[in-house]
Design an enzyme around this catalytic site. Sequence first.
Site, PDB file in Angstrom:
ATOM      1  N   ARG A  10     -66.878  90.020   0.747  1.00 39.04           N
ATOM      2  CA  ARG A  10     -66.588  89.016  -0.271  1.00 39.04           C
ATOM      3  C   ARG A  10     -66.037  89.677  -1.537  1.00 39.04           C
ATOM      4  O   ARG A  10     -66.437  90.779  -1.903  1.00 39.04           O
ATOM      5  CB  ARG A  10     -67.838  88.209  -0.628  1.00 39.04           C
ATOM      6  N   HIS A  11     -65.151  88.973  -2.217  1.00 44.27           N
ATOM      7  CA  HIS A  11     -64.525  89.480  -3.445  1.00 44.27           C
ATOM      8  C   HIS A  11     -65.534  89.650  -4.590  1.00 44.27           C
ATOM      9  O   HIS A  11     -66.631  89.096  -4.568  1.00 44.27           O
ATOM     10  CB  HIS A  11     -63.404  88.536  -3.893  1.00 44.27           C
ATOM     11  N   ARG A  60     -58.128  87.309  -6.245  1.00 39.76           N
ATOM     12  CA  ARG A  60     -59.465  87.883  -6.385  1.00 39.76           C
ATOM     13  C   ARG A  60     -59.861  88.699  -5.144  1.00 39.76           C
ATOM     14  O   ARG A  60     -60.538  89.717  -5.249  1.00 39.76           O
ATOM     15  CB  ARG A  60     -60.499  86.809  -6.698  1.00 39.76           C
ATOM     16  N   GLU A  84     -60.266  80.927   0.865  1.00 50.46           N
ATOM     17  CA  GLU A  84     -61.453  80.090   0.706  1.00 50.46           C
ATOM     18  C   GLU A  84     -61.134  78.649   1.112  1.00 50.46           C
ATOM     19  O   GLU A  84     -59.966  78.271   1.279  1.00 50.46           O
ATOM     20  CB  GLU A  84     -61.932  80.165  -0.748  1.00 50.46           C
TER      21      GLU A  84
END
Length: 214
Positions: A10-11, A60, A84
Site C-alpha cells: 500500500r502507498h 501516490r 483504488e
Amino acid sequence: MTAGRLIVWRHGRTEWNLRNKIQGQADIPLDEVGIAQARAAAARLAALAPTRLFASDLQRAAATAGELAVLTDLKIEYDEALREIDVDDWAGLTTAELAAINPEAAARMQSGEPQRRGTNGETVEEVAARFAAALTRISTEGTPEDTIVVATHGLAARVGICVFLGIPQSSWPAFGGLSNCNWVSLLPGRHGWRIEEWNAGSLPEPVMSDDPQK
C-alpha cells in the site's frame, strides 16, 4: 509459470488520508510523512531482492514505487487495473460529510452492505474482481525466481487479494485494512497461493483509507 513471491504494497500517507477524505481515484500526492514512509519501507523491501515492480498509475502509488525503483534500478510497470476503487463524485468528501449528504449510503458502506461508491463509481465486488484479475495476470507472467512488488491502494488490495486467493466474500471482513506503506506477502504452494504475511512492515498504525472497516 508463476512468480515465486508477490508483495502487495500500500502507498504512503496522503493529506487526504490524514483528513479522512475519501480518495478513490482522485490523484492525490504523498505528504511529507508518506514520502518518509515510502523510503523506509522501500529499504526493507529492497532486501528481498525484487525482480519486477508494478504500480497503480495514480501518483501516490507511483511515488511509493519510485522509492523502491531508486534502490533496485527496477523499471516501474504501470497498470490502471491496480487503481483504488472508483468513488466518482464522493471523492474529496469526509465520511462525516458523506453521512450528512447521503446517510443511507454512508450507513450501507459502513455496514459492508452492497453499495456503489458515488453516483457512477464501482462496487467493492467490482474492484475486487478487477484487482484479482490483475494479480493473476502479473503472477503468471513471472517465474519461480521472481519476487514481484505491486504498489497499490488499501481497499483494492484487501478485497482483491481475497478474490485472488478464493476467499468467500463472507470472510473478507476477517482480513483487516492495510496501514500506509504496509504490505501483504503471498507465496505459491501446491494448493495455490497462500498468505505469508498480512499488514507487514511496521507496528500497526491506524488505518487511514477508503476502507471503512469496523
